[in-house]
Scaffold this motif. Sequence first.
Motif, PDB file in Angstrom:
ATOM      1  N   GLN A  82       0.844  -1.135  -0.004  1.00  0.00           N
ATOM      2  CA  GLN A  82      -0.270  -0.065  -0.027  1.00  0.00           C
ATOM      3  C   GLN A  82       0.839   1.210   0.022  1.00  0.00           C
ATOM      4  O   GLN A  82       0.638   2.262  -0.764  1.00  0.00           O
ATOM      5  N   ARG A  83       1.850   1.183   0.733  1.00  0.00           N
ATOM      6  CA  ARG A  83       2.810   2.472   0.967  1.00  0.00           C
ATOM      7  C   ARG A  83       4.210   2.072   1.235  1.00  0.00           C
ATOM      8  O   ARG A  83       4.400   1.193   2.129  1.00  0.00           O
ATOM      9  N   ARG A  84       5.253   2.823   0.776  1.00  0.00           N
ATOM     10  CA  ARG A  84       6.484   2.671   1.122  1.00  0.00           C
ATOM     11  C   ARG A  84       6.750   3.701   1.898  1.00  0.00           C
ATOM     12  O   ARG A  84       6.628   4.791   1.796  1.00  0.00           O
ATOM     13  N   LEU A  85       7.295   3.487   3.224  1.00  0.00           N
ATOM     14  CA  LEU A  85       7.537   4.687   4.144  1.00  0.00           C
ATOM     15  C   LEU A  85       8.833   5.134   4.676  1.00  0.00           C
ATOM     16  O   LEU A  85       9.016   5.858   5.448  1.00  0.00           O
ATOM     17  N   TYR A  99       7.400  -0.715   5.141  1.00  0.00           N
ATOM     18  CA  TYR A  99       6.473  -1.025   4.062  1.00  0.00           C
ATOM     19  C   TYR A  99       5.067  -1.115   5.044  1.00  0.00           C
ATOM     20  O   TYR A  99       5.062  -1.748   6.024  1.00  0.00           O
ATOM     21  N   ASP A 196       4.987   1.194  -4.735  1.00  0.00           N
ATOM     22  CA  ASP A 196       3.589   1.172  -4.031  1.00  0.00           C
ATOM     23  C   ASP A 196       2.668   0.522  -5.213  1.00  0.00           C
ATOM     24  O   ASP A 196       2.741   0.985  -6.352  1.00  0.00           O
TER      25      ASP A 196
END
Length: 407
Positions: A82-85, A99, A196
């Motif tokens: 969903q997202r790379r943080l 992630y 993502d």
Amino acid sequence: MASYGIINNTARFKLLSTLFLAVSLLFGCNDGADTAMPASTSRQVSTVAIHRQAVTLTMELSGRTTPFRIAEIRPRISGLIQRRLFTEGSDVKEGEVLYLIDPAPFQAEYNNALAGLKQAQAQLQSVGSKAERYEKLLEAKTVSQQDYDDAASALNELNARIRSLQASLEVARINLGYTKITAPIPGRIGKSSVTDGAIVTAYQSTALTSIQQLDPIYVDVPQSTTELLRIRNSVGKGQFKSNSQQPEVQLILEDGTLYPHEGTLQFSDVTVDQTTGTVTLRAIFPNPDKTLLPGMFVKAVVQEGVDEQAILVPQQGVSRDHRGDPYALIVDDESKVQLRRLVLDRAIDGDWLVVSGLVPGDRVIVEGLQRLQPGTEVKATPFNPAQGQAATPAPDAQPRKQGAGAE
């Protein structure tokens, strides 16, 4: 015609007389010069007095840096990123979320498992009460044994189902937690292999990214088994003392500069590389500024031990013959030059470590060696390294001992 012959003979006589007089004057001047010169002169040389001293022996080995810890990040569940943080190439902390996998399906599984557990727990009171009543009625012979057995079996079955549902709830909770992929170690994170929206599978072969802990950092250097055996034999024979503690290690970088932080030797590998005949030494260094990066070529200066009875001689006082064998010229008690054959170990700064050939008290010539032969009488003065020339001592001056180990 007769008068011409007389005149010619007279001229010849005068010419011969003049030449004889010139030759006599020339030889007379030379005789006077030889008479004025002294019969013999002593050459001026500078010497260094040999004494024993404690010397820390080191060896310089080439190697490469290795991360202290490496962690390859892989998902533990299958799902959609969903997202790379994180920012690629940045420093991350342990436990930081890297992630986020879409948690919706795992949240649903958790809620489903939780609902099933609560439903079973709600039935537990009714089934348990029925089993207790049947037990009392059985004592009063009001119900049959079969009815009681059925009630007790239903209670046991429900308890087992509750334990199963509790386990399923725990699995759902763990999988829900795995939707947040966190950093297992602190360090510098590399590039990401996914973006993502990418689909990942549990424990896939391709890592999402990797983290390398750089502070502290390892330095692995190979050491030949020949050198290892030589050091052990020297320690066993008492030639020098080994450091019982972890020896300190200095590092020389690729550009020749000295690394500002000292490291310590961790261990020596027990397996010999059959292709190179070496064992690996591992040292650990602090790396607060991240100056050292994995894979850098460095030179490690490792302490072997301490030779408490070492003899050092300046390199400028050692010459080599036509076969390349080292020797030194010394001044004996009669102020005459003597030749000493040497056996050398290694260079230490600007000196040679002497194994044999010199003894304490010898005066080694370091200046004035040109065309100097054994047996020549010389005038020796102590060498002053600060001025680079001989220092002429006062007539009543006593020879001064150099260093704590001077003899």
